[in-house]
Design an enzyme around this catalytic site. Structure first.
Site, PDB file in Angstrom:
ATOM      1  CG  LEU A   1      56.656  68.512  95.046  1.00 10.66           C
ATOM      2  CD1 LEU A   1      57.018  69.919  94.999  1.00 10.66           C
ATOM      3  CD2 LEU A   1      57.661  67.502  96.109  1.00 10.66           C
ATOM      4  N   GLY A   2      52.317  67.043  95.856  1.00 14.43           N
ATOM      5  CA  GLY A   2      50.890  67.552  96.307  1.00 14.43           C
ATOM      6  C   GLY A   2      50.421  68.905  96.491  1.00 14.43           C
TER       7      GLY A   2
ATOM      8  CB  SER B   1      52.708  59.880  63.945  1.00 14.47           C
ATOM      9  OG  SER B   1      52.583  61.242  63.825  1.00 14.47           O
TER      10      SER B   1
ATOM     11  N   GLY C   1      50.982  60.088  59.321  1.00 16.63           N
ATOM     12  CA  GLY C   1      51.049  58.644  58.819  1.00 16.63           C
ATOM     13  C   GLY C   1      52.392  58.235  59.369  1.00 16.63           C
TER      14      GLY C   1
ATOM     15  CG  ASP D   1      52.761  61.307  70.796  1.00 18.63           C
ATOM     16  OD1 ASP D   1      51.700  60.847  71.050  1.00 18.63           O
ATOM     17  OD2 ASP D   1      52.979  61.724  69.537  1.00 18.63           O
TER      18      ASP D   1
ATOM     19  CG  HIS E   1      49.339  61.167  68.053  1.00 16.66           C
ATOM     20  ND1 HIS E   1      50.778  61.577  67.972  1.00 16.66           N
ATOM     21  CD2 HIS E   1      49.196  61.284  66.675  1.00 16.66           C
ATOM     22  CE1 HIS E   1      51.378  61.493  66.950  1.00 16.66           C
ATOM     23  NE2 HIS E   1      50.184  61.415  65.935  1.00 16.66           N
TER      24      HIS E   1
END
Length: 322
Positions: A227-228, A175, A173, A98, A68
């Site tokens: 798995l679709g 982060s 900040g 993240d 982020h």
């Protein structure tokens, strides 16, 4: 003969020694890890758009930070504690955890830090957070590991598992900066605080961060299995659970099966209720996404499901999630 003043003085000296030992421990951790921490300044369309933190991982220009912090960045500038500067580009970005990995062509000299096996962390361990909170460069806060194995939502809505909770003060900040132990080893990458909370802060566990790093360096992205199907978390009625001999209270209802996808080829149908994958319980979409990791990409897995109250097993060759 008992002397209260002598005992008080002795206790005072003991507390002072403990405090000094704690200070020394934190200082040593800072001196070890601090030089590897960088300020990450981001601009978009030529205008400053945010400041975060990062961690230099290798002398060849690999830097780790939060997704982020740099997601959608136009230009990224790195600054070390001793004033070294360089620009960087995004090598890989995984919003689901993240974590983002950057590469800089500038020569930024920094020590190589060890990553501690986050499975061996203990509550009460010293935790030191380094970063640039609110733009204040090279700020340090310390505390303890408050809890382990937490889960929290990433910006994409997916659960990040194995999150480390700490009371080391974090602010915007911080982060992307490291959370380190007493030896200066990385135990997590700081990612979030809960607005309005007092001292409840979170870091992505070191093992998760390393897994993301490894995949980005190898594949350029994080691979996950599919798995679709499209599904929704659904409670299992008690009478159905009793009839099928199932203990859990919920599963994942198949809402749609992707045409020509893995599930379609294994006779999984809309309305089926997925209750386990490779023998591990699936009680909701979060469980299913967690189990469909890169280790199960393009391999055969056993899907346990309920259809009209009866338990059935299906073997599915997974695909890579697009």
């Amino acid at each position: 003969m008992y002397n209260a003043e002598t005992e008080a003085a002795a206790l005072g000296n003991s507390e002072a020694e403990l405090l000094d030992a704690y200070s020394t421990t934190v200082i040593n951790a800072i001196e070890r890890a601090g030089p590897a921490v960088v300020q990450v300044a981001v601009s978009k369309n030529g205008r400053p758009s945010g400041i975060g933190s990062g961690l230099i991982l290798a002398s060849d220009g690999i830097v780790m930070t939060n997704s982020h912090v740099v997601h959608g960045a136009g230009e990224i500038t790195l600054t070390t504690a001793d004033g070294q500067k360089g620009t960087a580009r995004i090598l890989g970005d995984d919003p689901h955890t993240d974590i983002a990995v950057l590469r800089t062509d500038s020569v930024l000299t920094a020590p190589s830090l060890d990553f501690f096996d986050s499975r061996k962390l203990k509550r009460g361990q010293i935790a030191v957070a380094l970063g640039n909170p609110l733009g204040f460069e090279q700020t340090v806060t310390s505390g303890i590991v408050s809890a382990l194995g937490r889960s929290m939502r990433s910006g994409t809505g997916r659960l990040i598992d194995d999150v480390v909770q700490t009371d080391a003060a974090l602010n915007p900040g911080n982060s992307g900066g490291p959370l380190v132990d007493a030896a200066g080893r990385v135990i997590g990458i700081n990612t979030a605080i809960i607005p309005g909370a007092q001292g409840i802060c979170f870091s992505v566990a070191a093992n998760t961060a390393l897994d993301v790093l490894t995949q980005i360096l190898r594949y350029g992205k994080v691979r996950r299995a599919s798995l679709g199907i499209e599904g929704a978390s659904t409670e299992i009625p008690r009478h159905v659970a009793r009839f099928a001999g199932v203990q859990q209270a919920a599963g994942v209802r198949v809402m749609n099966v992707i045409k020509d996808g893995p599930a379609a080829g294994a006779d999984i149908r809309p309305g089926d209720l997925v209750i386990a994958l490779d023998g591990q319980p699936v009680e909701g979409v979060d469980d299913l996404l967690r189990l469909l990791n890169h280790q199960r990409t393009r391999m055969e897995v056993k899907v346990s499901l309920l259809r009209r109250g009866e338990r059935r097993e299906r073997w599915v060759m997974t695909d890579e999630r697009r």
